[in-house]
Design an enzyme around this catalytic site. Structure first.
Site, PDB file in Angstrom:
ATOM      1  N   ASP A   1     -19.355  29.749 -13.792  1.00 38.91           N
ATOM      2  CA  ASP A   1     -19.299  28.299 -13.627  1.00 38.91           C
ATOM      3  C   ASP A   1     -19.326  27.574 -14.978  1.00 38.91           C
ATOM      4  O   ASP A   1     -18.723  26.513 -15.130  1.00 38.91           O
ATOM      5  CB  ASP A   1     -20.474  27.825 -12.763  1.00 38.91           C
ATOM      6  CG  ASP A   1     -20.368  28.374 -11.355  1.00 38.91           C
ATOM      7  OD1 ASP A   1     -19.249  28.709 -10.927  1.00 38.91           O
ATOM      8  OD2 ASP A   1     -21.408  28.487 -10.677  1.00 38.91           O
TER       9      ASP A   1
ATOM     10  N   GLU B   1     -16.362  24.336 -19.020  1.00 40.49           N
ATOM     11  CA  GLU B   1     -15.712  24.163 -20.342  1.00 40.49           C
ATOM     12  C   GLU B   1     -14.258  23.735 -20.180  1.00 40.49           C
ATOM     13  O   GLU B   1     -13.777  22.827 -20.856  1.00 40.49           O
ATOM     14  CB  GLU B   1     -15.710  25.493 -21.094  1.00 40.49           C
ATOM     15  CG  GLU B   1     -16.812  25.634 -22.077  1.00 40.49           C
ATOM     16  CD  GLU B   1     -16.503  26.721 -23.100  1.00 40.49           C
ATOM     17  OE1 GLU B   1     -15.352  26.831 -23.546  1.00 40.49           O
ATOM     18  OE2 GLU B   1     -17.439  27.436 -23.447  1.00 40.49           O
TER      19      GLU B   1
ATOM     20  N   ALA C   1     -19.054  29.863 -27.658  1.00 37.22           N
ATOM     21  CA  ALA C   1     -19.169  28.817 -26.637  1.00 37.22           C
ATOM     22  C   ALA C   1     -18.321  27.618 -27.077  1.00 37.22           C
ATOM     23  O   ALA C   1     -18.228  27.317 -28.278  1.00 37.22           O
ATOM     24  CB  ALA C   1     -20.623  28.412 -26.478  1.00 37.22           C
ATOM     25  N   ASN C   2     -17.697  26.968 -26.137  1.00 34.70           N
ATOM     26  CA  ASN C   2     -16.855  25.769 -26.356  1.00 34.70           C
ATOM     27  C   ASN C   2     -15.516  26.040 -27.042  1.00 34.70           C
ATOM     28  O   ASN C   2     -14.795  25.106 -27.379  1.00 34.70           O
ATOM     29  CB  ASN C   2     -17.616  24.664 -27.113  1.00 34.70           C
ATOM     30  CG  ASN C   2     -18.760  24.151 -26.271  1.00 34.70           C
ATOM     31  OD1 ASN C   2     -18.640  24.100 -25.053  1.00 34.70           O
ATOM     32  ND2 ASN C   2     -19.869  23.813 -26.891  1.00 34.70           N
TER      33      ASN C   2
ATOM     34  N   SER D   1     -22.185  35.062 -13.298  1.00 38.79           N
ATOM     35  CA  SER D   1     -23.387  35.523 -12.612  1.00 38.79           C
ATOM     36  C   SER D   1     -23.463  34.963 -11.195  1.00 38.79           C
ATOM     37  O   SER D   1     -23.936  35.645 -10.288  1.00 38.79           O
ATOM     38  CB  SER D   1     -24.639  35.078 -13.367  1.00 38.79           C
ATOM     39  OG  SER D   1     -24.477  35.192 -14.729  1.00 38.79           O
TER      40      SER D   1
HETATM   41  N1  LIG Z   1     -17.185  34.077 -26.567  1.00 33.01           N
HETATM   42  C1  LIG Z   1     -18.278  33.434 -26.155  1.00 33.01           C
HETATM   43  N2  LIG Z   1     -19.471  33.676 -26.730  1.00 33.01           N
HETATM   44  C2  LIG Z   1     -20.592  33.062 -26.306  1.00 33.01           C
HETATM   45  N3  LIG Z   1     -20.619  32.151 -25.295  1.00 33.01           N
HETATM   46  C3  LIG Z   1     -19.463  31.871 -24.689  1.00 33.01           C
HETATM   47  C4  LIG Z   1     -18.237  32.494 -25.083  1.00 33.01           C
HETATM   48  N4  LIG Z   1     -17.253  32.014 -24.283  1.00 33.01           N
HETATM   49  C5  LIG Z   1     -17.823  31.128 -23.454  1.00 33.01           C
HETATM   50  N5  LIG Z   1     -19.151  31.037 -23.685  1.00 33.01           N
HETATM   51  C6  LIG Z   1     -20.158  30.216 -22.986  1.00 33.01           C
HETATM   52  O1  LIG Z   1     -20.915  31.063 -22.132  1.00 33.01           O
HETATM   53  C7  LIG Z   1     -21.513  30.271 -21.119  1.00 33.01           C
HETATM   54  C8  LIG Z   1     -21.728  31.061 -19.840  1.00 33.01           C
HETATM   55  O2  LIG Z   1     -20.498  31.584 -19.425  1.00 33.01           O
HETATM   56  P1  LIG Z   1     -20.050  31.802 -17.936  1.00 33.01           P
HETATM   57  O3  LIG Z   1     -20.302  30.621 -17.105  1.00 33.01           O
HETATM   58  O4  LIG Z   1     -18.662  32.288 -18.021  1.00 33.01           O
HETATM   59  O5  LIG Z   1     -20.940  33.037 -17.437  1.00 33.01           O
HETATM   60  P2  LIG Z   1     -22.308  33.110 -16.644  1.00 33.01           P
HETATM   61  O6  LIG Z   1     -23.287  32.159 -17.182  1.00 33.01           O
HETATM   62  O7  LIG Z   1     -22.679  34.542 -16.628  1.00 33.01           O
HETATM   63  O8  LIG Z   1     -21.884  32.740 -15.172  1.00 33.01           O
HETATM   64  P3  LIG Z   1     -22.372  31.558 -14.201  1.00 33.01           P
HETATM   65  O9  LIG Z   1     -22.123  30.284 -14.952  1.00 33.01           O
HETATM   66  O10 LIG Z   1     -21.512  31.698 -12.984  1.00 33.01           O
HETATM   67  O11 LIG Z   1     -23.813  31.809 -13.925  1.00 33.01           O
HETATM   68  C9  LIG Z   1     -20.580  29.107 -20.912  1.00 33.01           C
HETATM   69  O12 LIG Z   1     -21.323  27.909 -20.979  1.00 33.01           O
HETATM   70  C10 LIG Z   1     -19.575  29.182 -22.072  1.00 33.01           C
HETATM   71  O13 LIG Z   1     -19.515  27.958 -22.754  1.00 33.01           O
END
Ligand SMILES: Nc1ncnc2c1ncn2[C@@H]1O[C@H](COP(=O)(O)OP(=O)(O)OP(=O)(O)O)[C@@H](O)[C@H]1O
Length: 530
Positions: free
Chosen positions: A171, A176, A146-147, A214
């Site tokens: 999102d 980020e 993350a980040n 998601s």
């Molecule tokens: N390699 C990684 N490992 C773990 N977390 C990550 C990684 N890359 C990004 N993230 C974090 O994962 C979090 C969630 O990602 P993302 O928004 O892409 O997917 P989601 O939660 O499934 O989708 P949505 O936000 O549309 O519900 C983000 O806050 C991001 O900071």
């Protein structure tokens, strides 16, 4: 390479017009400055005669399909001689080289864990082939934590080396990238983000979103769909959609940026609870939503806001934000944050208005089930009209929705209206205002605390669900800031008009042009066969 929009532009001068063969037909094809015109059938032949010395020209273009989706299609025209073919290739390539809005180099961040963990597959299988066909070079980074993307953008990237940044994910991943890019732009310009009244410097690079998360609410609200191919085609075409960004501060300290939803009370509690249940996957949102609804918690506090100018409409005026939105144009004309004294001091006990340098603030005290600020409609497949259906992407305002204390049944009716066509604001306990800035102060002093994300015991959940007016331990909720929990309840929010731009064009109106609208893809790498 994507050439351009491909529909009849009657007022555009024609650059080239020829009779070509398409399937078994002779067609008149015209090329004007930006578009390859629709061809007009001249004559149908049952079979192309073997005696034709045909030379074919392969053209790729985008076509609008249902539900705002775009697709990449190919078409082959046949010419009678090489000279004619040469003339077409040359003219198309000349036009393509003039389209400076199209990106040539992109920096791509992929979150491999977004949504159903298909981000890498979606990019490699569905998006990368289109980028390569459009002769776009890419620098791809698969994030490791993350980040990663945010910090890389903030500190390491040479922004001059690319024409845009693309995030593959949901999102959270978009957020980020926004944080990385906006913070980097401010630090390069020596702007202090901790000042809530500071005008921020707009970002030069556009951001593309390849949806793989998601919910993909931001992609859905800016293109009308969450389809990766459509998003890739908007990027290739070099579309540009300005977007507002809210800055969130606590006591002159910058906390976060928000581009979609800021929610206190209901949406803050759903997020806090769902974060404790990440192991449940996407179904945690349904579970936490139901649980939070049953606990029926309300919160006391004071909301103060600076209303938007009248020329920006209101959240119930039924004017939807669409491509080339005139309300957003008005917002841009009204300017960024107004200069003068932006400092607002919380109103005296019995006053409901306060004046500061930038206008008259309104003050509302009460008990709230939810306080939401929607900077855009927040439409998503589950709620196709969104939290605030008539909110605008780039008018410099956010729609502030105050849901006062009400019965569970009334609140349920309000929530259900987000999923159907009924007006969720047409209820006595709901009010909505279009605002430029707002702040909230909880009634009880705000204890700054680490949010406890450990699981609540079953007994406590049961108590919360069964108590008539339960209050949590601190008496205040958390803010849900685009899916991130903020540690402070007392916040100040300012909307920064058109701070960023997306590779998108907003949701398009109706389907009037569907049959006629095409966009040509192939250009310099047109394939010609003798
Ligand atoms: N390699 C990684 N490992 C773990 N977390 C990550 C990684 N890359 C990004 N993230 C974090 O994962 C979090 C969630 O990602 P993302 O928004 O892409 O997917 P989601 O939660 O499934 O989708 P949505 O936000 O549309 O519900 C983000 O806050 C991001 O900071």
């Amino acid at each position: 390479m994507l050439i351009s929009e491909f529909f009849i532009m009657v007022n555009q001068p024609t650059l080239l017009s020829s009779q070509l063969f398409y399937e078994n037909r002779v067609v008149e094809v015209t090329l004007n400055r930006v578009m390859l015109g629709l061809w007009k059938e001249i004559e149908t032949r049952r079979k192309r005669s073997a005696s034709f010395n045909c030379i074919s020209k392969d053209v790729s273009y985008t076509e609008r399909t249902k539900h705002h989706c775009w697709r990449c299609k190919d078409i082959i025209f046949h010419c009678l001689d090489k000279a004619q073919r040469q003339q077409w290739v040359q003219t198309i390539n000349n036009q393509l080289s003039l389209l400076s809005i199209r990106p040539k180099r992109l920096l791509v961040y992929i979150n491999p864990y977004s949504g159903k963990q298909r981000g890498k597959w979606i990019y490699e299988q569905r998006v990368a082939p289109l980028f390569s066909r459009a002769s776009i070079s890419t620098d791809v980074i698969v994030t490791e934590s993350a980040n990663h993307a945010r910090d890389h953008l903030k500190t390491e990237v040479d922004l001059k080396q690319c024409d845009g940044v693309v995030c593959v994910g949901g999102d959270g991943m978009f957020s980020e990238v926004v944080h990385g890019l906006v913070s980097r732009t401010q630090s390069d310009s020596r702007v202090d983000q901790n000042q809530p009244n500071q005008d921020l410097v707009p970002c030069a690079l556009r951001i593309g979103i390849i949806p793989a998360g998601s919910t993909d609410c931001i992609c859905y609200s800016t293109t009308g769909t969450n389809d990766p191919v459509t998003s890739a085609l908007h990027i290739i075409m070099g579309d540009s959609q300005p977007m507002d960004v809210c800055s969130v501060h606590h006591n002159n300290t910058f906390l976060r940026y928000s581009v979609s939803l800021l929610g206190y009370g209901f949406y803050g509690d759903v997020l806090t609870d769902s974060e404790r249940k990440r192991w449940m996957g996407p179904s945690r949102y349904d579970f936490s939503g139901l649980k939070t609804f049953l606990t029926h918690q309300y919160y006391e506090g004071t909301v103060a806001f600076l209303p938007a100018k009248d020329n920006l409409g209101n959240p119930r005026d039924k004017i939807k934000c669409r491509t080339r939105c005139h309300i957003c144009e008005q917002g841009a004309n009204n300017g960024q944050l107004l200069s003068g004294d932006h400092v607002y001091k919380m109103a005296e006990e019995n006053s409901d208005e306060e004046t500061s340098g930038d206008g008259v603030w309104r003050v509302i005290r009460g008990k709230f089930l939810a306080i939401n600020a929607a900077c855009m409609s927040c439409a998503c497949p589950r709620s196709p009209r969104g939290l605030s259906p008539y909110a605008h992407l780039a008018d410099g305002t956010t729609d502030l929705i105050l849901v006062r204390k009400a019965s569970r049944l009334d609140f349920l009716r309000h929530l259900i209206r987000h999923t159907n066509k009924d007006d969720q604001f047409d209820m006595s306990f709901v009010e909505v205002h279009r605002v430029r800035r707002f702040r909230f102060a909880p009634k009880h002093s705000n204890v700054i605390s680490e949010v406890d994300l450990s699981e609540t015991s079953g007994k406590k959940i049961c108590n919360q669900v069964c108590t008539a007016h339960p209050n949590n331990d601190t008496g205040h909720s958390n803010w849900n800031c685009d899916g991130e929990i903020l540690p402070h309840a007392d916040i100040q929010v300012s909307v920064h008009c058109q701070l960023i731009r997306l590779f998108a064009r907003g949701v398009e109106r109706g389907t009037t042009f569907d049959t006629y609208t095409w966009s040509v893809i192939e250009g310099s790498n047109l394939s010609w066969q003798a």
